[in-house]
Every structure is written in C-alpha cells, then in structure tokens.
Design an enzyme around this catalytic site. Structure first.
Site, PDB file in Angstrom:
ATOM      1  N   HIS A   1      12.109  -2.832   7.877  1.00  0.00           N
ATOM      2  CA  HIS A   1      10.896  -3.236   7.165  1.00  0.00           C
ATOM      3  C   HIS A   1      10.802  -2.530   5.810  1.00  0.00           C
ATOM      4  O   HIS A   1      10.218  -1.455   5.699  1.00  0.00           O
ATOM      5  CB  HIS A   1       9.689  -2.884   8.054  1.00  0.00           C
ATOM      6  CG  HIS A   1       8.409  -3.498   7.621  1.00  0.00           C
ATOM      7  ND1 HIS A   1       7.465  -3.948   8.519  1.00  0.00           N
ATOM      8  CD2 HIS A   1       7.877  -3.744   6.394  1.00  0.00           C
ATOM      9  CE1 HIS A   1       6.424  -4.436   7.862  1.00  0.00           C
ATOM     10  NE2 HIS A   1       6.657  -4.316   6.562  1.00  0.00           N
TER      11      HIS A   1
ATOM     12  N   HIS B   1      10.006  -3.208   1.572  1.00  0.00           N
ATOM     13  CA  HIS B   1       9.595  -4.105   0.477  1.00  0.00           C
ATOM     14  C   HIS B   1      10.359  -3.693  -0.774  1.00  0.00           C
ATOM     15  O   HIS B   1      10.174  -2.582  -1.279  1.00  0.00           O
ATOM     16  CB  HIS B   1       8.082  -4.005   0.240  1.00  0.00           C
ATOM     17  CG  HIS B   1       7.278  -4.487   1.413  1.00  0.00           C
ATOM     18  ND1 HIS B   1       6.974  -5.813   1.612  1.00  0.00           N
ATOM     19  CD2 HIS B   1       6.743  -3.819   2.466  1.00  0.00           C
ATOM     20  CE1 HIS B   1       6.264  -5.943   2.731  1.00  0.00           C
ATOM     21  NE2 HIS B   1       6.116  -4.740   3.270  1.00  0.00           N
ATOM     22  N   LEU B   2      11.210  -4.586  -1.263  1.00  0.00           N
ATOM     23  CA  LEU B   2      12.026  -4.261  -2.442  1.00  0.00           C
ATOM     24  C   LEU B   2      11.467  -4.872  -3.722  1.00  0.00           C
ATOM     25  O   LEU B   2      11.936  -4.554  -4.808  1.00  0.00           O
ATOM     26  CB  LEU B   2      13.480  -4.703  -2.226  1.00  0.00           C
ATOM     27  CG  LEU B   2      14.253  -3.907  -1.168  1.00  0.00           C
ATOM     28  CD1 LEU B   2      15.659  -4.468  -0.976  1.00  0.00           C
ATOM     29  CD2 LEU B   2      14.332  -2.428  -1.539  1.00  0.00           C
TER      30      LEU B   2
ATOM     31  N   ASN C   1       7.786 -11.019   1.129  1.00  0.00           N
ATOM     32  CA  ASN C   1       6.606 -11.236   0.260  1.00  0.00           C
ATOM     33  C   ASN C   1       6.885 -10.880  -1.195  1.00  0.00           C
ATOM     34  O   ASN C   1       6.194 -10.082  -1.818  1.00  0.00           O
ATOM     35  CB  ASN C   1       5.369 -10.495   0.786  1.00  0.00           C
ATOM     36  CG  ASN C   1       5.531  -8.986   0.824  1.00  0.00           C
ATOM     37  OD1 ASN C   1       6.634  -8.468   0.805  1.00  0.00           O
ATOM     38  ND2 ASN C   1       4.418  -8.269   0.865  1.00  0.00           N
TER      39      ASN C   1
ATOM     40  N   HIS D   1       3.215  -9.602  11.604  1.00  0.00           N
ATOM     41  CA  HIS D   1       2.206  -8.686  11.060  1.00  0.00           C
ATOM     42  C   HIS D   1       0.922  -9.027  11.823  1.00  0.00           C
ATOM     43  O   HIS D   1       0.278 -10.030  11.531  1.00  0.00           O
ATOM     44  CB  HIS D   1       2.068  -8.935   9.558  1.00  0.00           C
ATOM     45  CG  HIS D   1       0.926  -8.227   8.904  1.00  0.00           C
ATOM     46  ND1 HIS D   1       1.111  -7.291   7.909  1.00  0.00           N
ATOM     47  CD2 HIS D   1      -0.417  -8.325   9.079  1.00  0.00           C
ATOM     48  CE1 HIS D   1      -0.074  -6.847   7.508  1.00  0.00           C
ATOM     49  NE2 HIS D   1      -1.016  -7.459   8.199  1.00  0.00           N
TER      50      HIS D   1
ATOM     51  N   ASN E   1      -1.888  -1.039   5.050  1.00  0.00           N
ATOM     52  CA  ASN E   1      -2.224  -2.095   6.002  1.00  0.00           C
ATOM     53  C   ASN E   1      -1.089  -2.262   7.016  1.00  0.00           C
ATOM     54  O   ASN E   1       0.026  -2.564   6.610  1.00  0.00           O
ATOM     55  CB  ASN E   1      -2.427  -3.416   5.239  1.00  0.00           C
ATOM     56  CG  ASN E   1      -3.011  -4.480   6.132  1.00  0.00           C
ATOM     57  OD1 ASN E   1      -3.524  -4.187   7.195  1.00  0.00           O
ATOM     58  ND2 ASN E   1      -2.888  -5.725   5.719  1.00  0.00           N
TER      59      ASN E   1
ATOM     60  N   ASP F   1       8.175   0.429   6.366  1.00  0.00           N
ATOM     61  CA  ASP F   1       7.174  -0.336   5.601  1.00  0.00           C
ATOM     62  C   ASP F   1       7.065   0.230   4.191  1.00  0.00           C
ATOM     63  O   ASP F   1       5.973   0.310   3.610  1.00  0.00           O
ATOM     64  CB  ASP F   1       5.809  -0.361   6.297  1.00  0.00           C
ATOM     65  CG  ASP F   1       4.910  -1.482   5.759  1.00  0.00           C
ATOM     66  OD1 ASP F   1       5.347  -2.231   4.859  1.00  0.00           O
ATOM     67  OD2 ASP F   1       3.775  -1.596   6.239  1.00  0.00           O
TER      68      ASP F   1
ATOM     69  N   HIS G   1       4.233   0.368  -5.179  1.00  0.00           N
ATOM     70  CA  HIS G   1       3.245  -0.312  -6.026  1.00  0.00           C
ATOM     71  C   HIS G   1       3.199   0.356  -7.392  1.00  0.00           C
ATOM     72  O   HIS G   1       3.224   1.593  -7.493  1.00  0.00           O
ATOM     73  CB  HIS G   1       1.851  -0.255  -5.393  1.00  0.00           C
ATOM     74  CG  HIS G   1       1.692  -1.159  -4.216  1.00  0.00           C
ATOM     75  ND1 HIS G   1       1.815  -2.531  -4.306  1.00  0.00           N
ATOM     76  CD2 HIS G   1       1.450  -0.898  -2.908  1.00  0.00           C
ATOM     77  CE1 HIS G   1       1.624  -3.073  -3.111  1.00  0.00           C
ATOM     78  NE2 HIS G   1       1.423  -2.108  -2.237  1.00  0.00           N
TER      79      HIS G   1
HETATM   80  O1  DOR Z   1       0.368  -1.751   3.361  1.00  0.00           O
HETATM   81  C1  DOR Z   1       1.040  -2.755   3.308  1.00  0.00           C
HETATM   82  N1  DOR Z   1       1.725  -3.106   2.210  1.00  0.00           N
HETATM   83  N2  DOR Z   1       1.091  -3.564   4.383  1.00  0.00           N
HETATM   84  C2  DOR Z   1       1.675  -4.782   4.339  1.00  0.00           C
HETATM   85  O2  DOR Z   1       1.670  -5.446   5.328  1.00  0.00           O
HETATM   86  C3  DOR Z   1       2.277  -5.276   3.094  1.00  0.00           C
HETATM   87  C4  DOR Z   1       2.668  -4.160   2.222  1.00  0.00           C
HETATM   88  C5  DOR Z   1       3.010  -4.576   0.820  1.00  0.00           C
HETATM   89  O3  DOR Z   1       3.717  -5.572   0.619  1.00  0.00           O
HETATM   90  O4  DOR Z   1       2.587  -3.874  -0.119  1.00  0.00           O
END
Ligand code: DOR
Length: 428
Positions: free
Chosen positions: A57, A59-60, A91, A178, A277, A304, A308
């Site tokens: 899990h 996010h790139l 996503n 999710h 989340n 996860d 950001h």
């Molecule tokens: O905290 C989170 N950030 N939960 C998620 O399910 C998505 C993720 C994100 O893409 O930033």
C-alpha cells in the site's frame, strides 16, 4: 555485475554467516567464504539480513502530483526503508483505471529500477464507485495487475463489490477494500470519541469501518473470492476478521505502522500531520492491532505512504489532506511498537513473505538462501536514529515522527544482486 561478499550477517534469526552474491543470485552461504578476485566485501558483523520488504500500500502520486512524489522518489524512499517491491495505489491523476495508466506506472518503476513497482488497478472508473473499471484489461496488460482497490474511497455499493469479487476470481485477483461506510463519515475529521468531542472536530466512528468489513467478508464468502482489507484501525475490525478467518473465509488484512503506535490524542495540538484516513484511534485499538499482528489475525504491515505537498498539508486541520509518509520509517516504527513480540522472523513474515504472497510477487518474500535472487535488506538492530523530515528521500515532508528517536537502521538493500542502498544511502 559486481560480486559481493557479505561477512557475518544473521539471516533473519539464524547464526552469523557469509553470503556470496554473484550474477544477481545468492551463490553461497556459510562460514569463511572467499568472494574471489574483484569481489566487493561488505562487513555485516551484527547485521540482520531480511528478505526485501514488500509494501502492499504505497501512494506514489505519479501521474498527476509529481510535486508530492514521483515513482522515482518514492522508489528511493522505499529502498532506503528496506523495501524491494511496492504496490502503487490507483488514486493518481488520471486514475489508474485503464491498462494504459497501469502500464505507464509499471514502466516508470522499471526505469527508476530501485524497487519493483507493482501497480494496483482501480476497482471503479475514476474511483467513482459506479461502474467497474476494465479489470481484465489491466490484468492482461504488461503490468499484470492482480490487486484492485479504490483506496481513498470505499467500494460502498454492495452489488458493485460483489461483481468486482466475482470478476477477479477468474484470475485469482484480490480486491483491497478501503473500509469506510461513507454515509457514516460525512465531514469526519478524526476518530469519533472523547478527543473529537473535546476538540470540536466531527468524528469518524469505528463502526463505519467495521460495518463494511463485516459486509465484505460475507460477500467474499458468498462469491468464493479473495478480499484484502486495507489499513485496519479498530479493535472491532480485528474481532470480525478473527471470526471470518476461523470460518475459512479468504480474507487478509493489513495494519499501518502509524496505527500500531499513535493514538487520536495526537490531534490535541491540531497539527494536521496527524490527520490520516482511517484516523488514529484509541489506546485500546492500538493494543488490539498490535496483538492481532502478533497472533496473525492481521497478516501484514503496509505503510499507506501518503505524501502530500506542503500547501495541502500545512493548513488548518479541516482543509488538510489526510495521510502520512511511511516508507522510510516503517521498519523502525514496527520494531519500536511490536519488535520484541514479533522477533525478526515475525518481521520477515509480516513485512515481506506474507505481502509477497498476497500480491503474487513470486520473486519477492524469500529469505536469503543459495539459488535465490539476491533481493534482501541488511539492517542494524543496534542502531538508533532521529527522524529529520528534511533528510528524507520522499518529495514530501509529512512525517508524524519528526524528531523521534527510532531503533533499527537499514544499512543496505539489494534488488536482484544490484545494491540500491549502501551504507544507509541510496546509490542514485
Ligand atoms: O490518509 C490517507 N491518505 N488515506 C487514504 O485512504 C488515502 C491516502 C492518500 O491518498 O493520501
């Protein structure tokens, strides 16, 4: 290709041994080996060799938010964290809901060459929750997608969830859910409890997660397909998973390092670095998650990793995006939280072997042994380090562990015999 002689590493929790890495594979293990002329010697006295970690899990952010992370920067962060494979969440922008986008991410991963990047495909078109994405085309693509997820969003419609499970059963795929009933979390900002009441922030109740997990294990049983539950965060979810597994339902589950360590009281200072989340929960939830990881009801740790950009994170709590960095700190945080109960064998199982099995990554998740690909990481169990956000390889800075003193340091990582990290630094 360079030949390496690694001296005196303990393979997982075995006795110290030498290892010879030649032509991408582990040629030999045993005492007092000689690597031959030209071999590069690595002194691994006191170090532990683990199978390369596998993250289910990650996010790139590429394509679309290359200001927050790229496939290359995220791959570098992963290698520094001891990872040799990461599963990239769908996503992105555009969403990875077509063969074209998943192939693009897969190719970017190959070009970076620091870890194997295995794309996850979206379950629904545009993560919209209304229409199934082209799951078969993504499975047949060069990326050979096997895990599908709308992560960030729940596949809330039970009929669509059923169809997705039926579809992927044909090629032994898995739906990674999710679990968040959206009608119970509208406007939610943090865990619903005493702290949210005190801070005046709208709550995200545990039942919103638990209701979806309960529904989905029943659907998975009905269909006879594989379900994977993302970022389990509550004690009640653990009990449902325990029941489902005892019943023989094909469900696996992950927990994040932050849910193993941090609680909702971190929101006290309204610092959005702690907004995530699913949200950070209570101490009782943390205790239950730790116990479930140790006893195997939760199969794996997944980061996860959610980078950001500054402007999306350093603002008032309600406007901040949810998510935390994870790749470079995961092993240390897991060791801090549950290391003494898991031991190195437990760490190898939960952070490498089990996730590799779930993702079907057959080249990963094997303890270093003669004849195996040299895909492993060397860690120093005695080292300590202090997290400095500015020193991280990720393009983003949103780590919740800034200034924290952590145990265990990744010293070197090898992917098929090529070093990606040496002396704790990325090779490129
Ligand atoms: O905290 C989170 N950030 N939960 C998620 O399910 C998505 C993720 C994100 O893409 O930033």
């Amino acid at each position: 290709m360079t030949t390496f002689l690694i001296r005196g590493a303990r393979i997982v929790d075995g006795d110290p041994t030498d290892l010879i890495i030649r032509d991408g594979v582990i040629a030999e293990t045993g005492p007092n080996l000689t690597g031959g002329p030209g071999a590069e010697v690595i002194d691994a006295d006191g170090l532990v060799a683990l199978p390369g970690l596998v993250d289910l899990h990650t996010h790139l952010r590429e394509p679309g938010r290359e200001d927050a992370e790229t496939v290359e920067s995220g791959s570098r962060a992963a290698a520094l964290g001891g990872y040799t494979a990461v599963c990239a969440m769908a996503n992105t922008s555009p969403v990875a809901d077509t063969a074209g986008v998943v192939e693009q991410v897969w190719r970017l991963g190959r070009t970076a060459g620091l870890v194997d990047v295995q794309p996850i495909g979206a379950v629904t078109v545009g993560l919209g929750g209304e229409q199934l994405a082209e799951l078969g085309a993504m499975a047949d693509s060069a990326a050979q997608v096997r895990i599908f997820s709308d992560d960030g969003h729940c596949v809330a419609d039970p009929r669509l969830m059923r169809r997705a499970l039926e579809y992927v059963r044909a090629f032994d795929g898995v739906i990674a859910q999710h679990a968040e009933e959206p009608r119970l979390t509208d406007g939610a900002q943090m865990h619903e409890g005493i702290t949210s009441a005190r801070l005046g922030l709208p709550g995200w109740p545990a039942v919103a997660e638990e209701a979806i997990i309960a529904r989905d294990v029943l659907l998975a049983e009905h269909v006879g397909a594989r379900l994977h539950v993302c970022h389990v965060s509550t004690a009640g979810s653990v009990e449902i998973l325990r029941w489902a597994k005892a019943r023989g339902i094909a469900v696996t589950a992950e927990v994040t390092p932050h849910h193993l360590l941090l609680t909702d009281t971190r929101a006290d200072g309204y610092d959005p670095v702690f907004k995530v989340n699913p949200p950070l929960r209570t101490g009782a939830d943390v205790d239950a998650l730790q116990a479930a990881l140790v006893d195997g009801v939760i199969d794996v740790v997944a980061t996860d990793h959610a980078p950001h950009a500054v402007q999306d994170k350093e603002c008032e709590w309600p406007y901040a995006r949810p998510g935390m960095l994870g790749l470079e700190t995961a092993l240390s945080v897991v060791w801090l939280a549950v290391g003494h109960r898991l031991g190195w064998d437990g760490v190898a199982e939960r952070l490498s072997r089990a996730p590799a099995r779930i993702a079907g990554l057959t080249e990963h998740g094997h303890d270093p042994a003669p004849g195996r690909a040299a895909t492993f990481t060397l860690v120093d169990p005695a080292a300590r380090w202090t997290v400095d956000p500015a020193g991280l390889a990720s393009r983003s800075r949103n780590t919740p562990y800034a200034g924290l003193d952590l145990p265990v340091r990744v010293v070197a990582t090898f992917l098929r015999g090529e070093p990606t990290v040496v002396d704790g630094k990325a090779v490129r």
